[in-house]
Design an enzyme around this catalytic site. Sequence first.
Site, PDB file in Angstrom:
ATOM      1  N   TRP A 127       0.862  -1.184   0.000  1.00 37.14           N
ATOM      2  CA  TRP A 127       0.000   0.000   0.000  1.00 37.14           C
ATOM      3  C   TRP A 127       0.899   1.234   0.000  1.00 37.14           C
ATOM      4  O   TRP A 127       1.801   1.330   0.844  1.00 37.14           O
ATOM      5  CB  TRP A 127      -0.861  -0.038   1.273  1.00 37.14           C
ATOM      6  CG  TRP A 127      -1.874   1.041   1.391  1.00 37.14           C
ATOM      7  CD1 TRP A 127      -2.730   1.474   0.426  1.00 37.14           C
ATOM      8  CD2 TRP A 127      -2.154   1.813   2.565  1.00 37.14           C
ATOM      9  NE1 TRP A 127      -3.539   2.465   0.934  1.00 37.14           N
ATOM     10  CE2 TRP A 127      -3.205   2.692   2.243  1.00 37.14           C
ATOM     11  CE3 TRP A 127      -1.632   1.844   3.859  1.00 37.14           C
ATOM     12  CZ2 TRP A 127      -3.742   3.599   3.149  1.00 37.14           C
ATOM     13  CZ3 TRP A 127      -2.160   2.739   4.766  1.00 37.14           C
ATOM     14  CH2 TRP A 127      -3.204   3.602   4.409  1.00 37.14           C
ATOM     15  N   ASP A 208      -0.099  -4.979   9.685  1.00 39.31           N
ATOM     16  CA  ASP A 208      -1.199  -4.091   9.319  1.00 39.31           C
ATOM     17  C   ASP A 208      -2.396  -4.968   8.967  1.00 39.31           C
ATOM     18  O   ASP A 208      -2.351  -5.711   7.985  1.00 39.31           O
ATOM     19  CB  ASP A 208      -0.748  -3.255   8.103  1.00 39.31           C
ATOM     20  CG  ASP A 208      -1.829  -2.297   7.624  1.00 39.31           C
ATOM     21  OD1 ASP A 208      -2.907  -2.238   8.264  1.00 39.31           O
ATOM     22  OD2 ASP A 208      -1.595  -1.599   6.618  1.00 39.31           O
TER      23      ASP A 208
HETATM   24  C1  LMR Z   1      -7.060   1.753  -0.403  1.00 37.00           C
HETATM   25  O1  LMR Z   1      -5.996   1.129  -0.440  1.00 37.00           O
HETATM   26  O2  LMR Z   1      -7.694   2.063  -1.420  1.00 37.00           O
HETATM   27  C2  LMR Z   1      -7.659   2.127   0.937  1.00 37.00           C
HETATM   28  O3  LMR Z   1      -6.889   1.637   1.975  1.00 37.00           O
HETATM   29  C3  LMR Z   1      -7.951   3.571   1.045  1.00 37.00           C
HETATM   30  C4  LMR Z   1      -6.745   4.444   1.200  1.00 37.00           C
HETATM   31  O4  LMR Z   1      -6.722   5.234   2.145  1.00 37.00           O
HETATM   32  O5  LMR Z   1      -5.813   4.368   0.391  1.00 37.00           O
END
Ligand code: LMR
Length: 394
Positions: A127, A208
């Site tokens: 992420w 996480d």
């Molecule tokens: C995502 O990955 O789309 C979600 O966790 C929202 C974000 O805050 O990025």
Amino acid sequence: MFEKLFSAPPDEILELMQAFRNDPRPNKIDLGVGVYKDHNGYTPIMKAIKVAEKKLWASETTKSYVGLTGDIEFHQVMIDLILGNTIIPQRIAAAATPGGTGALRQGLELIKIANPRATIWLSDPTWPNHPSIAEHLELKVAKYRYFNKLSQSVSFDEMLIDLSNAKEGDVVLLHGCCHNPTGANLNHSQWVALAELLCEKRLVPLIDIAYQGFGDGLEEDTKGLRHLSENLPEVIIASSCSKNFGIYRERTGIILLISDKKCQKKINQDMLAFLNRNSFSFPPDHGSRLVTIVLQDNTLRKNWEEELRKIRSGMIENRNALARELRSRTGSDHFGFLSEHRGMFSLLGFSEDKVSELRFKHGIYMVSDSRVNIAALSKTTIPILAEAIISVGL
Ligand code: LMR
């Protein structure tokens, strides 16, 4: 002073969300930001949460401050939800935070104090907010290989090889379940092997868990995390209630610090209070109170679990339906991995050019690495997406 500021690099996922809102095309499809949508493309408030809000409205008599780490009852229900009874309470310190991101931030702040020389090992890919926060805090970041693009599965051997280069005290950021963005997850024997390596190399996991209940089940999704917590001396967990309780904007999350030394709990608890005080003082309370009401009330809890089960099975159905649709249109099992993955996301494996073509020609929005939000698909949009995928070519 302000002239020294610079335009911060935009967050791609949030930018995409805005671009979608600004697109006037009526048939546009949003597969970008990780938010659950029902078959009408709407993100509803979960029924149990709506009832909890009424209960809270009727019973709450003050909005005075609670405590720097939030409400103890919220800690208890969340510890129970995440860890069950695997870890004795004397080992766990906890603090409510603004969402799972707040928990990650506090976790990384804490690492910076405890071991500023630690390298934070991140899965490749991960992420985007993981490297962003760690780098903002001037922590050293390294990547471990995680995903094999050809087989669309976890490259576990490579992951272990890369992590064996970590030095004692380094931190390994792991996705507790429903890996974002790949959807490819460790199986239990891989969690067990990983625990051995972390133990042997004296590495600290920062787990996480933002999608508990979106993978295989509320309990099932924590199996790896629980194994690590039972077998390692120190574990940091950052958990979010945004997705599984559908309370995105309430900013509800929790950080847990698990230590093998019972005498450490008070210091850890004090440190979490200090970090909260210095960041935002008291954490938001409304969402955590709703979660507590739902989890403490047998009927509401059952309703919530049932609604969550439907969301989960809806995502698995979407995965299977998209894989089937693409199988029948391409005559190949190229997209079979969609059925194997779990959670909100999978990577379609497209180049940025194709992702742009899907957006500009077909009004289909996804992240530039071709991450799609499976939970935003529906019976109507699955054939449209499949058709568009065929038209841009594999
Ligand atoms: C995502 O990955 O789309 C979600 O966790 C929202 C974000 O805050 O990025």
